[in-house]
Design a protein around this motif. Sequence first.
Motif, PDB file in Angstrom:
ATOM      1  N   UNK A   6      36.794  46.306  31.173  1.00  0.00           N
ATOM      2  CA  UNK A   6      36.079  44.797  31.174  1.00  0.00           C
ATOM      3  C   UNK A   6      36.798  44.081  30.192  1.00  0.00           C
ATOM      4  N   UNK A   7      37.688  44.453  29.497  1.00  0.00           N
ATOM      5  CA  UNK A   7      38.381  43.768  28.616  1.00  0.00           C
ATOM      6  C   UNK A   7      39.812  44.125  28.286  1.00  0.00           C
ATOM      7  N   UNK A   8      40.883  43.516  28.100  1.00  0.00           N
ATOM      8  CA  UNK A   8      42.139  43.946  27.988  1.00  0.00           C
ATOM      9  C   UNK A   8      43.141  42.828  27.328  1.00  0.00           C
ATOM     10  N   UNK A   9      44.393  43.393  27.065  1.00  0.00           N
ATOM     11  CA  UNK A   9      45.315  42.323  26.570  1.00  0.00           C
ATOM     12  C   UNK A   9      46.488  42.504  27.759  1.00  0.00           C
ATOM     13  N   UNK A  53      31.920  32.163  37.045  1.00  0.00           N
ATOM     14  CA  UNK A  53      32.511  33.529  36.513  1.00  0.00           C
ATOM     15  C   UNK A  53      31.384  34.379  35.704  1.00  0.00           C
ATOM     16  N   UNK A  54      30.271  34.011  35.554  1.00  0.00           N
ATOM     17  CA  UNK A  54      29.287  34.744  34.895  1.00  0.00           C
ATOM     18  C   UNK A  54      29.182  36.120  35.178  1.00  0.00           C
ATOM     19  N   UNK A  55      28.503  37.089  34.335  1.00  0.00           N
ATOM     20  CA  UNK A  55      28.798  38.425  34.547  1.00  0.00           C
ATOM     21  C   UNK A  55      28.065  38.819  35.560  1.00  0.00           C
ATOM     22  N   UNK A  56      28.759  39.536  36.743  1.00  0.00           N
ATOM     23  CA  UNK A  56      28.130  40.102  37.852  1.00  0.00           C
ATOM     24  C   UNK A  56      28.792  41.171  37.968  1.00  0.00           C
ATOM     25  N   UNK A  57      27.868  42.371  37.931  1.00  0.00           N
ATOM     26  CA  UNK A  57      28.352  43.690  38.004  1.00  0.00           C
ATOM     27  C   UNK A  57      28.451  44.274  39.721  1.00  0.00           C
ATOM     28  N   UNK A  80      35.931  45.530  39.032  1.00  0.00           N
ATOM     29  CA  UNK A  80      34.650  45.550  38.150  1.00  0.00           C
ATOM     30  C   UNK A  80      34.616  44.556  37.147  1.00  0.00           C
ATOM     31  N   UNK A  81      33.523  43.908  37.112  1.00  0.00           N
ATOM     32  CA  UNK A  81      33.322  42.524  36.164  1.00  0.00           C
ATOM     33  C   UNK A  81      34.480  41.580  36.207  1.00  0.00           C
ATOM     34  N   UNK A  82      35.135  41.296  37.187  1.00  0.00           N
ATOM     35  CA  UNK A  82      36.116  40.450  37.701  1.00  0.00           C
ATOM     36  C   UNK A  82      37.460  40.896  36.603  1.00  0.00           C
ATOM     37  N   UNK A  83      37.507  42.100  36.287  1.00  0.00           N
ATOM     38  CA  UNK A  83      39.032  42.324  35.420  1.00  0.00           C
ATOM     39  C   UNK A  83      39.446  43.652  35.591  1.00  0.00           C
TER      40      UNK A  83
END
Length: 95
Positions: A6-9, A53-57, A80-83
């Motif tokens: 859900x997070x990255x670079x 784009x709100x959190x939507x699992x 997953x979580x748009x990412x």
Amino acid sequence: PRIFGHEAGGIVESVGEGVTDLQPGDHVLPIFTGECGDCPHCHSEESNMCDLLRINTERGRMIHDGESRFSINGKPIHHFLGTSTFSEYTVVHSG
């Protein structure tokens, strides 16, 4: 099946039709609380819960066409979580 993360670079490899605020080579931080830039929440100083784009699992597909960008043996793998950042490459909304 679903690709988690859900997070990255990362570095933009290519952009889709209509994307004007990013270009190949840009360094980006894909996160699960994106901002469309147009909704009331994005214009508020008190909220970062973007209407689009709100959190939507539960959303396992892309917003604009309802399709997954991942597959294996012709069968879709959900986002997953748009990412979906636990992958070498991913496809995300520009927000």
